[in-house]
Design an enzyme around this catalytic site. Structure first.
Site, mmCIF file in Angstrom:
data_model
loop_
_atom_site.group_PDB
_atom_site.id
_atom_site.type_symbol
_atom_site.label_atom_id
_atom_site.label_comp_id
_atom_site.label_asym_id
_atom_site.label_seq_id
_atom_site.Cartn_x
_atom_site.Cartn_y
_atom_site.Cartn_z
ATOM 1 N N ILE A 193 33.776 28.265 34.655
ATOM 2 C CA ILE A 193 33.062 27.724 33.489
ATOM 3 C C ILE A 193 31.630 27.364 33.862
ATOM 4 O O ILE A 193 30.955 26.657 33.145
ATOM 5 C CB ILE A 193 33.813 26.478 32.951
ATOM 6 C CG1 ILE A 193 34.047 25.435 34.073
ATOM 7 C CG2 ILE A 193 35.151 26.874 32.338
ATOM 8 C CD1 ILE A 193 34.701 24.145 33.601
ATOM 9 N N PHE B 72 39.890 23.709 42.389
ATOM 10 C CA PHE B 72 40.932 22.745 42.029
ATOM 11 C C PHE B 72 41.974 22.595 43.140
ATOM 12 O O PHE B 72 42.398 21.503 43.448
ATOM 13 C CB PHE B 72 41.650 23.204 40.748
ATOM 14 C CG PHE B 72 40.930 22.859 39.467
ATOM 15 C CD1 PHE B 72 39.753 22.128 39.473
ATOM 16 C CD2 PHE B 72 41.466 23.256 38.244
ATOM 17 C CE1 PHE B 72 39.102 21.814 38.287
ATOM 18 C CE2 PHE B 72 40.822 22.942 37.056
ATOM 19 C CZ PHE B 72 39.643 22.224 37.071
ATOM 20 N N HIS C 273 37.882 30.825 30.139
ATOM 21 C CA HIS C 273 38.009 29.378 29.912
ATOM 22 C C HIS C 273 36.732 28.746 29.381
ATOM 23 O O HIS C 273 36.552 27.530 29.469
ATOM 24 C CB HIS C 273 38.480 28.688 31.203
ATOM 25 C CG HIS C 273 39.869 29.102 31.602
ATOM 26 N ND1 HIS C 273 40.364 29.020 32.885
ATOM 27 C CD2 HIS C 273 40.888 29.623 30.862
ATOM 28 C CE1 HIS C 273 41.608 29.472 32.916
ATOM 29 N NE2 HIS C 273 41.947 29.848 31.708
ATOM 30 N N SER D 222 43.921 31.084 42.608
ATOM 31 C CA SER D 222 45.299 30.840 43.056
ATOM 32 C C SER D 222 46.293 31.616 42.186
ATOM 33 O O SER D 222 47.474 31.668 42.513
ATOM 34 C CB SER D 222 45.609 29.337 42.986
ATOM 35 O OG SER D 222 45.467 28.873 41.655
ATOM 36 N N CYS E 199 28.666 20.371 18.334
ATOM 37 C CA CYS E 199 29.112 19.204 17.582
ATOM 38 C C CYS E 199 30.355 19.599 16.787
ATOM 39 O O CYS E 199 30.338 20.621 16.090
ATOM 40 C CB CYS E 199 28.003 18.734 16.652
ATOM 41 S SG CYS E 199 28.578 17.486 15.490
HETATM 42 P P1 CNA Z 1 42.151 27.232 41.991
HETATM 43 O O1 CNA Z 1 43.529 27.073 41.499
HETATM 44 O O2 CNA Z 1 41.415 26.021 42.435
HETATM 45 O O3 CNA Z 1 42.220 28.275 43.188
HETATM 46 C C1 CNA Z 1 41.095 28.648 43.919
HETATM 47 C C2 CNA Z 1 41.540 29.601 45.000
HETATM 48 O O4 CNA Z 1 40.360 30.102 45.616
HETATM 49 C C3 CNA Z 1 42.389 28.981 46.088
HETATM 50 O O5 CNA Z 1 43.592 29.703 46.196
HETATM 51 C C4 CNA Z 1 41.544 29.093 47.371
HETATM 52 O O6 CNA Z 1 42.301 29.504 48.478
HETATM 53 C C5 CNA Z 1 40.552 30.167 47.012
HETATM 54 N N1 CNA Z 1 39.234 29.990 47.597
HETATM 55 C C6 CNA Z 1 38.446 28.897 47.581
HETATM 56 N N2 CNA Z 1 37.259 29.140 48.142
HETATM 57 C C7 CNA Z 1 37.312 30.441 48.577
HETATM 58 C C8 CNA Z 1 36.390 31.285 49.232
HETATM 59 N N3 CNA Z 1 35.180 30.869 49.567
HETATM 60 N N4 CNA Z 1 36.778 32.556 49.534
HETATM 61 C C9 CNA Z 1 38.031 33.016 49.181
HETATM 62 N N5 CNA Z 1 38.921 32.242 48.551
HETATM 63 C C10 CNA Z 1 38.568 30.986 48.241
HETATM 64 O O7 CNA Z 1 41.214 27.959 40.909
HETATM 65 P P2 CNA Z 1 41.600 29.030 39.804
HETATM 66 O O8 CNA Z 1 40.322 29.572 39.322
HETATM 67 O O9 CNA Z 1 42.665 29.947 40.232
HETATM 68 O O10 CNA Z 1 42.228 28.094 38.682
HETATM 69 C C11 CNA Z 1 41.855 28.197 37.419
HETATM 70 C C12 CNA Z 1 41.057 26.982 36.919
HETATM 71 C C13 CNA Z 1 40.063 26.381 37.870
HETATM 72 C C14 CNA Z 1 40.196 27.501 35.820
HETATM 73 O O11 CNA Z 1 40.628 26.946 34.629
HETATM 74 C C15 CNA Z 1 38.767 27.086 36.101
HETATM 75 O O12 CNA Z 1 38.118 26.707 34.928
HETATM 76 C C16 CNA Z 1 38.892 25.942 37.030
HETATM 77 N N6 CNA Z 1 37.692 25.627 37.859
HETATM 78 C C17 CNA Z 1 36.498 26.253 37.698
HETATM 79 C C18 CNA Z 1 35.417 25.921 38.505
HETATM 80 C C19 CNA Z 1 34.110 26.621 38.273
HETATM 81 O O13 CNA Z 1 33.800 27.008 37.169
HETATM 82 N N7 CNA Z 1 33.333 26.828 39.343
HETATM 83 C C20 CNA Z 1 35.556 24.941 39.485
HETATM 84 C C21 CNA Z 1 36.796 24.295 39.630
HETATM 85 C C22 CNA Z 1 37.863 24.659 38.811
#
Ligand code: CNA
Length: 237
Positions: free
Chosen positions: A104, A34, A120, A190, A128
């Site tokens: 997720i 995100f 989450h 983050s 449904c």
């Molecule tokens: P975020 O807020 O997007 O933060 C992601 C963090 O990861 C950032 O601070 C980046 O610097 C760091 N980052 C990204 N790639 C790398 C890497 N390769 N190595 C090291 N650090 C990295 O995401 P959070 O998870 O903190 O926020 C919570 C939300 C995002 C949740 O509710 C999730 O459901 C939601 N989300 C999930 C997915 C998924 O399931 N893959 C994808 C996108 C968002």
């Protein structure tokens, strides 16, 4: 280099590792997060993403919600990366107590982990709202508009939207795991989404490791901090 050696030593000595992760864990599988520079929140939409993926927006405009959800939040056909694989190996070796994840995407289970606390929810579970019937993610993906069950009810992904509470049992299990950890690795998050981020405060030990490309509000709480990509670190573990 010294930090990496310390982490390797801690992993070796630990019997109850807990991994707390976020979207950054899956970026190296090709799923955008995100808040990175190329993350979903930097793209332009008609509404802020936080608004679209809220419970009130889902009720107000399910058609728009599902268009956004299908395009941006339904990561199917992706594979686990090195971080997921190493965590699966640790579970097999009996040294991983569990994974607490904000993701997720179901990639930890795809890699072989069984004790995964999905704060989450998961895109892989869809029910449904009327009759409770289970539907696959593919069903939701293939649907041209609002996915509907045979009975006419909307098929809602088991994903926690903004304004929705977290599952109490999952929260309890996550807290118990974190409180019993001898090593806590917090990575790819983050640490700005609550209540999830606050759970790391339940850790009692003095081996909390934070691995994240960007700085986080909890950097000063960690005993070891790496501002690197997860793949770089996990290939050494
Ligand atoms: P975020 O807020 O997007 O933060 C992601 C963090 O990861 C950032 O601070 C980046 O610097 C760091 N980052 C990204 N790639 C790398 C890497 N390769 N190595 C090291 N650090 C990295 O995401 P959070 O998870 O903190 O926020 C919570 C939300 C995002 C949740 O509710 C999730 O459901 C939601 N989300 C999930 C997915 C998924 O399931 N893959 C994808 C996108 C968002």
């Amino acid at each position: 280099m010294q930090n990496l050696k310390t982490l390797q030593q801690w992993v070796k000595e630990s019997k109850r590792i807990v991994f707390f992760g976020g979207a950054g864990v899956s970026t190296e599988s090709g799923i955008p997060d995100f808040r990175s520079v190329d993350g979903l929140y930097r793209q332009k939409f008609e509404y802020p993403p936080e608004q679209i993926i809220s419970h009130s927006f889902y009720l107000r405009d399910p058609s728009y919600f599902f268009r956004f959800y299908r395009e941006k939040m339904l990561p199917l056909d992706f594979d686990p990366n090195i971080t997921h694989t190493v965590l699966a190996r640790w579970e097999q070796e009996g040294k991983l107590l569990g994974i607490v994840t904000q993701n997720i995407d179901g990639l930890h289970q795809k890699a072989g982990n069984t004790r995964v606390y999905e704060l989450h929810g998961s895109v892989l579970r869809n029910y449904c709202v009327k009759c409770g019937k289970f539907h696959t993610a593919q069903f939701v993906k293939n649907h041209p508009d609002v996915p509907r069950c045979d009975c006419g009810g909307i098929v809602k992904p088991d994903v926690v939207l903004y304004e929705e509470p977290l599952n109490a049992q999952v929260m309890d299990d996550a807290i118990t795991a974190i409180a019993n950890a001898d090593l806590l690795i917090v990575a790819g998050t983050s640490l700005t989404v609550y209540p999830a981020a606050g759970l790391i405060r339940y850790y009692n030990g003095n081996r909390m490791v934070l691995i994240n490309r960007d700085e986080t509000p909890y950097d000063s709480h960690a005993n070891l901090v790496f501002h690197q990509s997860l793949g770089e670190i996990f290939k050494e573990l």
